[in-house]
Design an enzyme around this catalytic site. Structure first.
Site, PDB file in Angstrom:
ATOM      1  N   MET B   1       0.841  -1.208   0.000  1.00 50.02           N
ATOM      2  CA  MET B   1       0.000   0.000   0.000  1.00 50.02           C
ATOM      3  C   MET B   1       0.872   1.253   0.000  1.00 50.02           C
ATOM      4  O   MET B   1       1.496   1.537  -0.983  1.00 50.02           O
ATOM      5  CB  MET B   1      -0.907   0.001   1.226  1.00 50.02           C
ATOM      6  CG  MET B   1      -2.117  -0.888   1.029  1.00 50.02           C
ATOM      7  SD  MET B   1      -3.527  -0.015   0.403  1.00 50.02           S
ATOM      8  CE  MET B   1      -4.755  -0.437   1.583  1.00 50.02           C
ATOM      9  N   CYS B   2       0.940   1.949   1.085  1.00 48.03           N
ATOM     10  CA  CYS B   2       1.568   3.259   1.221  1.00 48.03           C
ATOM     11  C   CYS B   2       0.624   4.343   0.700  1.00 48.03           C
ATOM     12  O   CYS B   2      -0.164   4.095  -0.196  1.00 48.03           O
ATOM     13  CB  CYS B   2       2.907   3.412   0.507  1.00 48.03           C
ATOM     14  SG  CYS B   2       4.195   2.326   1.133  1.00 48.03           S
ATOM     15  N   GLY B   3       0.742   5.511   1.300  1.00 46.92           N
ATOM     16  CA  GLY B   3      -0.060   6.641   0.864  1.00 46.92           C
ATOM     17  C   GLY B   3       0.841   7.832   0.598  1.00 46.92           C
ATOM     18  O   GLY B   3       1.848   8.036   1.280  1.00 46.92           O
ATOM     19  N   ARG B  32      -3.455   3.543   4.870  1.00 45.83           N
ATOM     20  CA  ARG B  32      -2.666   2.978   3.768  1.00 45.83           C
ATOM     21  C   ARG B  32      -1.233   2.709   4.194  1.00 45.83           C
ATOM     22  O   ARG B  32      -0.520   1.967   3.499  1.00 45.83           O
ATOM     23  CB  ARG B  32      -2.653   3.921   2.560  1.00 45.83           C
ATOM     24  CG  ARG B  32      -3.966   4.087   1.856  1.00 45.83           C
ATOM     25  CD  ARG B  32      -3.793   4.910   0.585  1.00 45.83           C
ATOM     26  NE  ARG B  32      -2.927   4.229  -0.363  1.00 45.83           N
ATOM     27  CZ  ARG B  32      -3.357   3.420  -1.336  1.00 45.83           C
ATOM     28  NH1 ARG B  32      -4.637   3.210  -1.499  1.00 45.83           N
ATOM     29  NH2 ARG B  32      -2.514   2.830  -2.145  1.00 45.83           N
ATOM     30  N   THR B 139       2.795   8.004   3.970  1.00 46.57           N
ATOM     31  CA  THR B 139       2.545   7.009   5.009  1.00 46.57           C
ATOM     32  C   THR B 139       3.013   5.675   4.465  1.00 46.57           C
ATOM     33  O   THR B 139       2.727   5.336   3.319  1.00 46.57           O
ATOM     34  CB  THR B 139       1.050   6.930   5.375  1.00 46.57           C
ATOM     35  OG1 THR B 139       0.301   6.504   4.234  1.00 46.57           O
ATOM     36  CG2 THR B 139       0.525   8.269   5.853  1.00 46.57           C
TER      37      THR B 139
END
Lengths: 231, 306
Positions: B1-3, B32, B139
């Site tokens: 994911m990661c944001g 995320r 994030t």
């Protein structure tokens, strides 16, 4: 007017998404709904199985109107990834853009996107009809099995890669065709089918004769009768 | 994911609230990437002949005052402006205070990053108090390497440059070996640091940012949505397959990018902004025009449209 007939308004600033979806799933759900402040929330109006109408005022996130049955869901804004994923029946209309994998695996019903739809529009569609007034991104109609994809604008790279029996109609240019996807003759029955789809989608100003039809050349492994007993 | 979130102010009142707005955006992307969070903010240019550094210490009791009276402490980080060109200043700090980690160097950039809940990061580093012309934040949900402060994003990619990444790279080990031979230094085994090092190398070899990002399309194998911060703006690039999401939006007051629209929805005037998905394999960039102190104006270099 009875209370049950009034338009039910739900503001997602005040009401949780789960509560909205729970109300939409209730056996005695009201016939008309208006949803305010979706603010990009995921899974708005998923899993409805009723002949109701839901208008969403604003942009929605992922999987809006997923698994829809019988309902009409209208998004007055843009939609994120997976709009109307696995739609079974009913109608989903988006005034703006749709993100990737619009109407993925859809089995029936109609999905209309007034703007562009991103990559993989109609991926693995299995009977849904999809009408995009703008353009679609790359790998659209990938492994599409049944139903129609109508694109009033252009199509991105590798349109219809490994397509089965879906009919793809493109008014503008197809950047490139994927494996086993070929252009086919636009016969009278296709013109009639297109006209009906454009009418159902409320698309004005596009003539069926302006479209090209694409479909499967049926040359891939799965279409070879010698492989029929392989599994 | 990661944001990923990014915000570019087109008006002075948005500049005043830049950190607060970025903090709100980051909070929306916390799910995320719950492992770590980070921010690069561009503000308060250092005077000519001096260099601004962002430094990190593992020691909660770090005595930052040795850096002088002008040091600004932000939780585990501190920002200081020191006399001298960047290379000399960085070498001096690394020589005299080897336990400190240099997170960024340049004239305008400040980088803060830390492990833990992104919402906690927003409070701990008091993003609400930070003004600035533009910034990027991230994030992290770690996949390719450990959850550490130095593995959090943004990664510095050279003076006033930084990179945040959603995705994962497959050929980072081979690229890291190649880049080490080219003299690029790495502090972690992280894949994104390799992408940052790659950009640093391309820019050092004379590429423009646009050309360096386009070279990524050839040499980087894997999934990515990148956002690159520069002294004057930011750029966005998605890989050709475009599995990783990105949304961009522009209003009269700001330009924003995020992994998901819900991070943009918190901005004032989002309802009326133009919103679109950046196309794959296309560089989008914004920068302020003309005099650096003039009122900023967005300049899309690429056509907008999905």
């Amino acid at each position: 007017m009875a209370v049950a007939d009034a338009i039910q308004s739900v503001d997602l600033v005040e009401t949780s998404l789960r509560e909205l979806n729970r109300r939409l799933h209730a056996a005695d759900a009201a016939p008309q709904w208006r949803v305010a402040h979706p603010d990009g929330a995921h899974a708005v109006a998923v899993g409805i199985d009723a002949e109701i109408e839901v208008d969403v005022d604003g942009h929605v996130g992922y999987y809006c109107a997923g698994m829809n049955k019988r309902a009409t869901v209208r998004v007055h804004g843009n939609a994120g990834v997976g709009l109307a994923e696995n739609i079974m029946s009913g109608t989903v209309v988006v005034d703006g853009y749709a993100g990737q994998s619009c109407a993925a695996t859809g089995r029936g019903g109609l999905v209309v996107v007034r703007g562009d739809a991103s990559a993989r529009c109609g991926i693995s569609m299995k009977g849904v009809d999809v009408v995009v007034q703008g353009s679609v991104g790359h790998m659209s109609a990938f492994m599409a099995q049944k139903g129609c994809l109508v694109v009033c604008g252009d199509a991105g790279e590798a349109l219809g890669d490994s397509i089965y029996e879906t009919r793809v109609y493109v008014r503008g240019a197809a950047h490139s065709l994927g494996a086993d996807c070929v252009e086919k003759e636009l016969r009278d029955e296709h013109v009639a089918e297109l006209r009906a789809l454009l009418d159902r989608a409320g698309v004005a100003g596009a003539e069926p004769a302006e479209f090209r039809r694409y479909g499967s050349a049926r040359k891939l492994y799965t279409f070879d009768v010698d492989n029929a007993g392989a599994y | 994911m990661c944001g990923i979130v990014g915000l570019f102010a087109k008006r002075p009142d948005v500049e005043e609230r830049l950190g607060a707005l970025l903090g709100d955006m980051l909070g929306q992307m916390a799910d995320r990437g719950p492992d770590s969070a980070g921010l690069a903010v561009y503000r308060d240019p250092a005077p000519a002949g001096s260099t601004k550094l962002s430094l990190h210490s593992e020691d909660p009791g770090e005595d930052w005052s040795v850096l002088g009276a002008g040091v600004a402490v932000h939780a585990s980080h501190a920002v200081v402006v020191l006399d001298g060109e960047a290379d000399d200043v960085v070498a001096r700090v690394r020589g005299e205070l080897p336990h400190l980690r240099v997170m960024s160097a340049g004239t305008r950039i400040e980088i803060f990053k830390e492990i833990g809940d992104p919402r906690r990061f927003v409070e701990r580093f008091d993003l609400a108090s930070m003004a600035g012309s533009h910034g990027l934040a991230h994030t992290r949900m770690a996949t390719e390497s450990k959850v550490t402060t130095e593995g959090a994003h943004p990664f510095s990619t050279g003076l006033d440059l930084c990179l945040v990444h959603n995705g994962s790279l497959s050929n980072h080990n081979r690229l890291r070996r190649m880049l080490r031979r080219e003299g690029v230094a790495f502090q972690t085994e992280n894949d994104t640091e390799v992408a940052a090092g790659y950009l640093e190398w391309r820019l050092r070899e004379g590429d423009t940012l646009q050309a360096a990002l386009e070279a990524c399309l050839v040499d980087l194998d894997g999934f990515y949505t990148f956002a690159v911060g520069t002294a004057d703006g930011f750029a966005v690039l998605r890989d050709p397959i475009a599995c990783k999401p990105a949304v961009m939006a522009e209003s009269d007051d700001w330009v924003a990018m995020a992994s998901e629209y819900r991070a943009i929805a918190v901005l004032p005037g989002a309802d009326a902004a133009e919103v679109w998905e950046p196309a794959p394999a296309q560089v989008y960039s914004w920068e302020r025009r003309g005099d650096r102190e003039a009122s900023p104006v967005a300049r899309p270099l690429a056509e907008t449209g999905a």
